[in-house]
Design an enzyme around this catalytic site. Structure first.
Site, PDB file in Angstrom:
ATOM      1  N   GLU A  37     -13.685 -16.893   5.994  1.00 46.74           N
ATOM      2  CA  GLU A  37     -13.366 -15.636   5.316  1.00 46.74           C
ATOM      3  C   GLU A  37     -14.114 -14.496   6.003  1.00 46.74           C
ATOM      4  O   GLU A  37     -15.310 -14.604   6.258  1.00 46.74           O
ATOM      5  CB  GLU A  37     -13.751 -15.747   3.829  1.00 46.74           C
ATOM      6  CG  GLU A  37     -13.833 -14.444   3.056  1.00 46.74           C
ATOM      7  CD  GLU A  37     -12.553 -13.605   3.045  1.00 46.74           C
ATOM      8  OE1 GLU A  37     -11.454 -14.167   2.838  1.00 46.74           O
ATOM      9  OE2 GLU A  37     -12.655 -12.377   3.291  1.00 46.74           O
ATOM     10  N   ARG A 118      -8.301 -10.234 -12.018  1.00 47.08           N
ATOM     11  CA  ARG A 118      -8.373 -10.946 -10.735  1.00 47.08           C
ATOM     12  C   ARG A 118      -9.762 -11.473 -10.434  1.00 47.08           C
ATOM     13  O   ARG A 118      -9.923 -12.617 -10.020  1.00 47.08           O
ATOM     14  CB  ARG A 118      -7.995  -9.993  -9.594  1.00 47.08           C
ATOM     15  CG  ARG A 118      -6.539  -9.758  -9.470  1.00 47.08           C
ATOM     16  CD  ARG A 118      -6.320  -8.685  -8.421  1.00 47.08           C
ATOM     17  NE  ARG A 118      -4.906  -8.472  -8.268  1.00 47.08           N
ATOM     18  CZ  ARG A 118      -4.151  -9.041  -7.337  1.00 47.08           C
ATOM     19  NH1 ARG A 118      -4.671  -9.830  -6.445  1.00 47.08           N
ATOM     20  NH2 ARG A 118      -2.870  -8.818  -7.289  1.00 47.08           N
ATOM     21  N   ARG A 199      -3.877   2.185  -9.717  1.00 49.72           N
ATOM     22  CA  ARG A 199      -4.260   1.111 -10.644  1.00 49.72           C
ATOM     23  C   ARG A 199      -5.493   1.533 -11.427  1.00 49.72           C
ATOM     24  O   ARG A 199      -6.400   2.171 -10.880  1.00 49.72           O
ATOM     25  CB  ARG A 199      -4.600  -0.159  -9.867  1.00 49.72           C
ATOM     26  CG  ARG A 199      -3.441  -0.690  -9.098  1.00 49.72           C
ATOM     27  CD  ARG A 199      -3.885  -1.733  -8.123  1.00 49.72           C
ATOM     28  NE  ARG A 199      -3.440  -3.055  -8.532  1.00 49.72           N
ATOM     29  CZ  ARG A 199      -3.540  -4.132  -7.776  1.00 49.72           C
ATOM     30  NH1 ARG A 199      -4.130  -4.088  -6.614  1.00 49.72           N
ATOM     31  NH2 ARG A 199      -3.102  -5.297  -8.197  1.00 49.72           N
ATOM     32  N   ASP A 315       0.715 -14.545   1.158  1.00 50.96           N
ATOM     33  CA  ASP A 315       1.102 -13.230   1.689  1.00 50.96           C
ATOM     34  C   ASP A 315       1.170 -13.210   3.211  1.00 50.96           C
ATOM     35  O   ASP A 315       1.922 -12.415   3.779  1.00 50.96           O
ATOM     36  CB  ASP A 315       0.093 -12.158   1.227  1.00 50.96           C
ATOM     37  CG  ASP A 315       0.453 -11.570  -0.128  1.00 50.96           C
ATOM     38  OD1 ASP A 315       1.178 -12.243  -0.887  1.00 50.96           O
ATOM     39  OD2 ASP A 315       0.008 -10.447  -0.435  1.00 50.96           O
ATOM     40  N   ALA A 328       1.291 -13.557  -6.118  1.00 53.32           N
ATOM     41  CA  ALA A 328       0.189 -14.534  -6.182  1.00 53.32           C
ATOM     42  C   ALA A 328       0.710 -15.870  -6.715  1.00 53.32           C
ATOM     43  O   ALA A 328       0.272 -16.940  -6.278  1.00 53.32           O
ATOM     44  CB  ALA A 328      -0.927 -14.001  -7.072  1.00 53.32           C
TER      45      ALA A 328
HETATM   46  C1  LIG Z   1      -0.342  -3.442  -7.012  1.00 48.13           C
HETATM   47  C2  LIG Z   1      -0.175  -4.949  -6.923  1.00 48.13           C
HETATM   48  C3  LIG Z   1       0.041  -5.673  -8.079  1.00 48.13           C
HETATM   49  C4  LIG Z   1       0.264  -7.082  -7.998  1.00 48.13           C
HETATM   50  N1  LIG Z   1       0.502  -7.776  -9.140  1.00 48.13           N
HETATM   51  C5  LIG Z   1       0.786  -9.099  -9.071  1.00 48.13           C
HETATM   52  C6  LIG Z   1       1.064  -9.845 -10.258  1.00 48.13           C
HETATM   53  O1  LIG Z   1       1.030  -9.329 -11.381  1.00 48.13           O
HETATM   54  N2  LIG Z   1       1.366 -11.186 -10.133  1.00 48.13           N
HETATM   55  C7  LIG Z   1       1.377 -11.808  -8.920  1.00 48.13           C
HETATM   56  O2  LIG Z   1       1.647 -13.037  -8.872  1.00 48.13           O
HETATM   57  N3  LIG Z   1       1.099 -11.118  -7.769  1.00 48.13           N
HETATM   58  C8  LIG Z   1       0.810  -9.792  -7.820  1.00 48.13           C
HETATM   59  N4  LIG Z   1       0.541  -9.108  -6.676  1.00 48.13           N
HETATM   60  C9  LIG Z   1       0.594  -9.826  -5.380  1.00 48.13           C
HETATM   61  C10 LIG Z   1      -0.705 -10.575  -5.126  1.00 48.13           C
HETATM   62  O3  LIG Z   1      -1.793  -9.689  -5.238  1.00 48.13           O
HETATM   63  C11 LIG Z   1      -0.710 -11.194  -3.731  1.00 48.13           C
HETATM   64  O4  LIG Z   1       0.500 -11.900  -3.521  1.00 48.13           O
HETATM   65  C12 LIG Z   1      -1.862 -12.184  -3.564  1.00 48.13           C
HETATM   66  O5  LIG Z   1      -3.093 -11.610  -3.946  1.00 48.13           O
HETATM   67  C13 LIG Z   1      -1.943 -12.623  -2.098  1.00 48.13           C
HETATM   68  O6  LIG Z   1      -3.007 -13.534  -1.938  1.00 48.13           O
HETATM   69  P1  LIG Z   1      -3.377 -14.097  -0.500  1.00 48.13           P
HETATM   70  O7  LIG Z   1      -4.566 -14.941  -0.708  1.00 48.13           O
HETATM   71  O8  LIG Z   1      -2.182 -14.680   0.156  1.00 48.13           O
HETATM   72  O9  LIG Z   1      -3.752 -12.806   0.358  1.00 48.13           O
HETATM   73  P2  LIG Z   1      -4.974 -11.812   0.150  1.00 48.13           P
HETATM   74  O10 LIG Z   1      -5.290 -11.601  -1.274  1.00 48.13           O
HETATM   75  O11 LIG Z   1      -4.651 -10.611   0.977  1.00 48.13           O
HETATM   76  O12 LIG Z   1      -6.209 -12.583   0.791  1.00 48.13           O
HETATM   77  C14 LIG Z   1      -6.371 -12.710   2.179  1.00 48.13           C
HETATM   78  C15 LIG Z   1      -7.824 -13.073   2.455  1.00 48.13           C
HETATM   79  O13 LIG Z   1      -7.965 -13.297   3.848  1.00 48.13           O
HETATM   80  C16 LIG Z   1      -9.062 -12.575   4.358  1.00 48.13           C
HETATM   81  N5  LIG Z   1      -8.731 -12.236   5.741  1.00 48.13           N
HETATM   82  C17 LIG Z   1      -7.792 -11.363   6.184  1.00 48.13           C
HETATM   83  N6  LIG Z   1      -7.756 -11.346   7.525  1.00 48.13           N
HETATM   84  C18 LIG Z   1      -8.675 -12.253   7.947  1.00 48.13           C
HETATM   85  C19 LIG Z   1      -9.087 -12.693   9.222  1.00 48.13           C
HETATM   86  N7  LIG Z   1      -8.525 -12.220  10.357  1.00 48.13           N
HETATM   87  N8  LIG Z   1     -10.069 -13.625   9.312  1.00 48.13           N
HETATM   88  C20 LIG Z   1     -10.630 -14.137   8.171  1.00 48.13           C
HETATM   89  N9  LIG Z   1     -10.276 -13.748   6.923  1.00 48.13           N
HETATM   90  C21 LIG Z   1      -9.301 -12.818   6.825  1.00 48.13           C
HETATM   91  C22 LIG Z   1      -9.177 -11.364   3.435  1.00 48.13           C
HETATM   92  O14 LIG Z   1     -10.496 -10.840   3.445  1.00 48.13           O
HETATM   93  C23 LIG Z   1      -8.811 -11.982   2.086  1.00 48.13           C
HETATM   94  O15 LIG Z   1      -9.914 -12.541   1.435  1.00 48.13           O
HETATM   95  C24 LIG Z   1       0.277  -7.721  -6.727  1.00 48.13           C
HETATM   96  C25 LIG Z   1       0.021  -6.970  -5.565  1.00 48.13           C
HETATM   97  C26 LIG Z   1      -0.196  -5.604  -5.652  1.00 48.13           C
HETATM   98  C27 LIG Z   1      -0.461  -4.828  -4.369  1.00 48.13           C
END
Ligand SMILES: Cc1cc2nc3c(=O)[nH]c(=O)nc-3n(C[C@H](O)[C@H](O)[C@H](O)COP(=O)(O)OP(=O)(O)OC[C@H]3O[C@@H](n4cnc5c(N)ncnc54)[C@H](O)[C@@H]3O)c2cc1C
Length: 431
Positions: A37, A118, A199, A315, A328
């Site tokens: 991370e 969250r 937000r 994502d 999420a």
């Molecule tokens: C306004 C808003 C409201 C939302 N509401 C909802 C909801 O109600 N319900 C729902 O299901 N979803 C919701 N979502 C979507 C949800 O937030 C995302 O789909 C989810 O958080 C994605 O999780 P992730 O772990 O795939 O990516 P992320 O949360 O982006 O996590 C990626 C991680 O990787 C790390 N990282 C990035 N690049 C690197 C790198 N090169 N090397 C090492 N680490 C790295 C980052 O620091 C982070 O910790 C919402 C999104 C937004 C913007």
């Protein structure tokens, strides 16, 4: 292969919801996992996130620990009669008195609004990630394939690590996606959807006083022209979560930052044409708040999520706008399918080939549903904002289409997806 597990070691890049949930699911299945991370610690923002029934089912498949963590922090609508309501949709544009919005329709499911704060959810999840599993301050720059078949992860601080497989859970700006597809591939850069969102969190006591119990304590979608405001309770009902979306005909002002500091005065200006209830909600926000650009991967979807023993989950593969409240949740479905594939004895028996075949099966199974979500979410946002072609402000039509889309999403049967993926694994292993 080395490592205590016959599969060798699996590197997860990114410790957001996808990375942490997948890590727990794989650890539960006895696999050898390292999470890399970039941040100095686990962290999520102070905002709400809702989970639909398909996501809740996926949590149980990933690990009972994940579902238990979720249950510990989940908040439902507070009204007795609202327990099965996902959202009440109201006309947020035309009321002249607080609480007098025209009711449009409600859509519900077996669990209603299932929302968490969250940061609280992540805090509960990381309790199940043992010390030593996560390596902080590790920003992945690139991946190299070594002659012995291992994959070398190269980090920005000059350090590196090796693994037998790499799972990119590194979010919308994924370096793993860029490595797999190439920096110049159209699917690599995320796309501005020309919407942004403010937000905020409002103490429930204050919200109840200003809005009344129903509006404050139950999930509401305040529709409007070119914008919408949604609210739902989090923190076991102690806080009202607010997200205010606005259409933007211009460009997002930053090339590097998806979130920029903003002010309540900007929100008031953006929503000046809305009704009294929305104005009251905005009025309760803090003077300084963040504005989020809504990007997705919808213009040029990834053609596949895998390349050999490298794959993207969550994502990183299919970032969506949040209008279905399901991004999420889809990450958790991904993790369930991935964990069950990697736990398949045929994968361990066939080593590196098995890992590549599992990632191929994962990609083949997940592509359609995850990319449907990205497009359907765009359409849903337009429905709430009276911009959808052929629908406009016709509440009956908005309801019909929202209901059909939500039900398709919520009826997702993760167990079936796993069966499909296992069949695909068999085919992939024969190739
Ligand atoms: C306004 C808003 C409201 C939302 N509401 C909802 C909801 O109600 N319900 C729902 O299901 N979803 C919701 N979502 C979507 C949800 O937030 C995302 O789909 C989810 O958080 C994605 O999780 P992730 O772990 O795939 O990516 P992320 O949360 O982006 O996590 C990626 C991680 O990787 C790390 N990282 C990035 N690049 C690197 C790198 N090169 N090397 C090492 N680490 C790295 C980052 O620091 C982070 O910790 C919402 C999104 C937004 C913007």
């Amino acid at each position: 292969m080395t490592g205590s597990n016959p599969l060798g070691s699996i590197a997860i890049v990114g410790g957001g919801i996808s990375g942490v949930v997948l890590a727990i699911a794989l650890l539960d299945r006895g696999l050898s996992v390292n999470v890399y991370e970039q941040a100095s610690r686990f962290g999520e923002i102070g905002a709400g996130v809702a989970f639909n029934p398909a996501a809740a089912r996926a949590m149980k498949i990933c690990s009972q620990k994940i579902h238990t963590a979720f249950e510990k922090v989940v908040t439902k609508n507070q009204g007795e009669d609202k327990q099965s309501i996902w959202f009440d949709w109201v006309d947020g544009h035309n009321d002249t008195e607080v609480g007098k919005e025209q009711y449009a329709f409600s859509i519900g499911n077996e669990s209603g609004a299932n929302a968490v704060h969250r940061a609280h959810f992540l805090d509960e999840l990381v309790k199940h990630v043992p010390d030593g599993t996560t390596h902080f301050g590790k920003h992945l720059d690139t991946i190299e394939e070594l002659e012995d078949g291992k994959l070398k992860l190269k980090f920005h601080d000059g350090s590196d690590a090796t693994a037998d497989a790499v799972v990119g859970c590194d979010g919308i700006k994924s370096k793993v996606r860029a490595w797999m597809m190439g920096a110049d591939h159209p699917c690599t850069p995320p796309v501005y959807t020309h919407k942004y969102a403010y937000r905020g969190l409002i103490p429930m006591e204050k919200a109840r006083k200003e809005l009344g119990d129903d509006l404050a304590q139950n999930s509401k979608m305040h529709m409007g022209q070119d914008g919408h405001v949604l609210t739902f309770p989090v923190n076991k009902g102690a806080t009202m979560n607010v997200v205010a979306f606005k259409v933007d005909s211009g460009q997002w002002p930053s090339d590097t930052k998806l979130t920029l500091p903003s002010e309540k005065s900007h929100v008031l200006k953006d929503f000046r044409d809305f009704g009294a209830t929305v104005h009251k909600i905005i009025d309760m926000l803090e003077p300084n708040l963040d504005c989020w650009a809504i990007y997705d991967l919808g213009d040029h979807p990834m053609p596949h999520y895998n390349k050999g023993r490298v794959v993207v989950v969550g994502d990183a593969g299919h970032a969506t706008s949040p209008h279905h409240g399901a991004g999420a949740g889809m990450c958790i479905e991904d993790a369930a399918v991935m964990a069950e594939l990697l736990n398949d004895p045929r994968v361990a028996e066939t080593g590196h080939n098995g890992l590549a075949a599992a990632f191929q099966a994962y990609s083949d199974q997940r592509l359609e549903r995850t990319q449907w979500l990205v497009q359907s979410s765009r359409r849903s946002g337009d429905l709430y904002e009276w911009r959808a072609e052929g629908v406009g402000r016709d509440f009956k039509k908005i309801e019909e289409e929202c209901r059909e889309r939500d039900e398709k999403l919520w009826n997702g049967q993760v167990k079936e997806y796993i069966k499909e993926a296992q069949t695909l694994l068999g085919k992939s292993l024969k190739q």
